[in-house]
Enzyme design. Structure first.
Site, short mmCIF file in Angstrom:
data_model
loop_
_atom_site.label_atom_id
_atom_site.label_comp_id
_atom_site.label_asym_id
_atom_site.label_seq_id
_atom_site.Cartn_x
_atom_site.Cartn_y
_atom_site.Cartn_z
N CYS A 131 0.83 -1.21 0.00
CA CYS A 131 0.00 0.00 0.00
C CYS A 131 0.87 1.26 0.00
O CYS A 131 1.54 1.55 -0.98
CB CYS A 131 -0.97 -0.04 1.18
SG CYS A 131 -2.34 1.11 1.01
N HIS A 132 0.91 2.05 1.09
CA HIS A 132 1.82 3.18 1.17
C HIS A 132 3.21 2.77 1.61
O HIS A 132 4.14 3.58 1.57
CB HIS A 132 1.27 4.26 2.12
CG HIS A 132 0.09 5.00 1.57
ND1 HIS A 132 -1.21 4.59 1.80
CD2 HIS A 132 0.00 6.12 0.80
CE1 HIS A 132 -2.04 5.41 1.19
NE2 HIS A 132 -1.34 6.34 0.57
N GLU A 162 -6.42 6.95 -3.80
CA GLU A 162 -6.39 8.15 -2.96
C GLU A 162 -7.67 8.96 -3.14
O GLU A 162 -8.26 9.45 -2.17
CB GLU A 162 -5.18 9.03 -3.30
CG GLU A 162 -3.82 8.41 -3.03
CD GLU A 162 -3.42 8.39 -1.55
OE1 GLU A 162 -4.25 8.73 -0.69
OE2 GLU A 162 -2.27 8.01 -1.28
#
Length: 224
Positions: A131-132, A162
């Protein structure tokens, strides 16, 4: 016994907002569930050490997340993460960065963990993120001066995700753009679908739904 280093963010909000944040618990717990089932040991670390902020701890209909979060040993590790100054890269067989918006504000620019991960990779170790989490791969610079991602194919949380999540105007930077500019190739599929990219010993997953698959990929590489 194989052992994985899991760096967590110390940043407790979404960017510069006052919205509670940190590491997104399901991305940690779902990957960890796979690692533990395979008999893999782990350490939780952070830049400063001490308690690491988690969010997503109240997800409904997520038995895996609830099971791991209810474990006293896990909670003790989250509340007492090892500071980066005490980490020895030689102690681990893989490094795994779970996501959460918090790390965009610290691990994504942290040279200390970057150096640990660079040494770990050059010594034959595995570097994974979801993910991030791939934001924490951005500062990893190898001994030849090249970025780890310079010749790697990766994925990570997308611009579309996002937008869907309502965070596009709150994040410190857009991960998709940074990965596109740094990596040899950035890959993505339709928002929220499971997607994992394995390039040599670099493993990345696109979004929260990909955490389990990233855990499986780590175990596969540990056993080869």
């Amino acid at each position: 016994m194989k052992k994985v280093l899991i760096p967590l963010t110390n940043h407790a909000t979404l960017g510069d907002t006052d919205e509670a944040n940190g590491t997104f618990a399901p991305e940690l717990t779902h990957a960890l569930h796979v690692l533990l089932a395979a008999g893999v040991e782990y350490d939780l670390a952070s830049i400063e050490g001490g308690k690491a902020p988690l969010y997503g701890t109240d997800m409904e209909d997520d038995a895996v997340n609830a099971e791991i979060l209810a474990n006293d040993d896990f909670q003790n590790r989250v509340n007492n993460t090892i500071p980066v100054s005490q980490i020895n890269a030689d102690d681990y067989d893989a490094v795994f960065y779970p996501g959460g918006f918090g790390l965009l504000s610290d691990l994504a620019t942290n040279e200390a963990f970057g150096k640990i991960s660079a040494k770990h990779y050059e010594d034959g170790g595995i570097v994974a993120a979801v993910c991030h989490g791939p934001g924490a791969l951005l500062p990893i610079t190898l001994s030849n001066g090249e970025k780890l991602l310079a010749n790697k194919s990766v994925t990570g949380f997308t611009r579309e995700e996002e937008v869907d999540y309502g965070t596009i105007s709150k994040i410190p930077f857009l991960l998709e753009e940074s990965l596109t500019r740094t990596a040899a190739r950035y890959n993505k599929v339709q928002p929220w679908n499971v997607f994992v990219v394995e390039d040599d010993r670099v493993i990345t997953g696109q979004n929260p739904a990909s955490a389990h698959a990233v855990g499986k990929a780590i175990v596969k590489h540990l056993n080869t």
